[in-house]
Scaffold this motif. Structure first.
Motif, PDB file in Angstrom:
ATOM      1  N   LEU A  45       0.834  -1.204   0.000  1.00 24.65           N
ATOM      2  CA  LEU A  45       0.000   0.000   0.000  1.00 24.65           C
ATOM      3  C   LEU A  45       0.869   1.255   0.000  1.00 24.65           C
ATOM      4  N   LEU A 105      -5.668  -0.208  -6.589  1.00 21.24           N
ATOM      5  CA  LEU A 105      -5.841   0.239  -5.209  1.00 21.24           C
ATOM      6  C   LEU A 105      -6.987  -0.514  -4.538  1.00 21.24           C
ATOM      7  N   LEU A 109      -6.663  -3.107  -1.225  1.00 20.56           N
ATOM      8  CA  LEU A 109      -7.486  -2.963  -0.025  1.00 20.56           C
ATOM      9  C   LEU A 109      -8.384  -4.169   0.195  1.00 20.56           C
ATOM     10  N   THR A 114      -4.990  -4.718   5.083  1.00 20.85           N
ATOM     11  CA  THR A 114      -4.859  -3.285   5.324  1.00 20.85           C
ATOM     12  C   THR A 114      -6.221  -2.633   5.500  1.00 20.85           C
TER      13      THR A 114
END
Length: 238
Positions: A45, A105, A109, A114
């Motif tokens: 990330l 992205l 996630l 995360t």
């Protein structure tokens, strides 16, 4: 779209696979050297938050730089102008890069442990600034490369360490004071810092100057368009 991505096997799959592969490699390599990244506890990330906006700028710049060369046959038709070629390449690669950013992205996630609270304002602002800067640099480089082919090789050498001083693998605050004073004038580090401001709620960079990035973008775009209008025929005839 067909000429940009339709010629290679997999087509648009590579637009997603390339940045994802780069992120996985960076995350794995630096996880062997460091215990934790500079922000948060997820290496992938952290590097995605710097690499993805940088990728938007780099993809747009590369595409616009080669716009005249790529569209040379079409520019032989009076109805197609040099501005059409630049606008088409810019829009295609900007939309593609943003789509890839969202997919990668969201995948990070979704499939990692995360947990973040995203603030979309700084992320959107950083993405727009990245695209605008890529357009300015790409337009100016399209002229310089067209008139002086050696400039393309020289600029390529300058670009090789750009991922380092763009703030992809570190944050501005990790640097010493002297290095900070120098690198502050480089617009890329402001873009990655602004994007990370939206990804990490506890990160509040004080060095960011949107005005600096806009100045770089406007000045390069102005001279790029001015020179392109003057020398476009010379470039096409080479």
């Amino acid at each position: 779209m067909s000429t940009r991505y339709g010629r290679s096997p997999g087509g648009y799959v590579w637009a997603i696979a390339e940045p994802l592969g780069a992120l996985v490699f960076m995350a794995f390599a630096f996880s062997l050297l460091l215990r934790t990244p500079s922000l948060g506890n997820s290496f992938i990330l952290f590097y995605a938050s710097g690499f993805l906006p940088f990728q938007v700028m780099a993809q747009v710049e590369t595409a616009v730089t080669g716009a005249l060369r790529f569209s040379r046959p079409l520019l032989m038709y009076p109805a197609v102008s040099w501005f059409d070629a630049i606008a088409a390449r810019f829009l295609l690669n900007f939309l593609t890069s943003v789509t890839v950013m969202i997919i990668v992205l969201a995948g990070i996630l979704q499939f990692t442990d995360t947990t973040v609270v995203l603030e979309f304002g700084p992320m959107i602002e950083a993405t727009i600034l990245a695209a605008f800067l890529g357009l300015g640099l790409g337009t100016l480089n399209a002229v310089l490369t067209g008139l002086y082919p050696v400039w393309g090789s020289f600029y390529g050498i300058l670009n090789r360490p750009r991922i380092i001083y763009a703030g992809v693998i570190f944050i501005y605050e990790d640097l010493s004071g002297i290095v900070q004073d120098i690198i502050w004038y480089i617009p890329f580090v402001h873009i990655t810092g602004l994007f990370r401001d939206g990804v990490y709620p506890t990160y509040s960079p004080q060095y960011i100057s949107e005005l600096l990035v806009l100045t770089w973008a406007v000045v390069t775009l102005f001279f790029g368009l001015l020179l392109m209008r003057r020398f476009r025929q010379d470039i096409l005839m080479r």
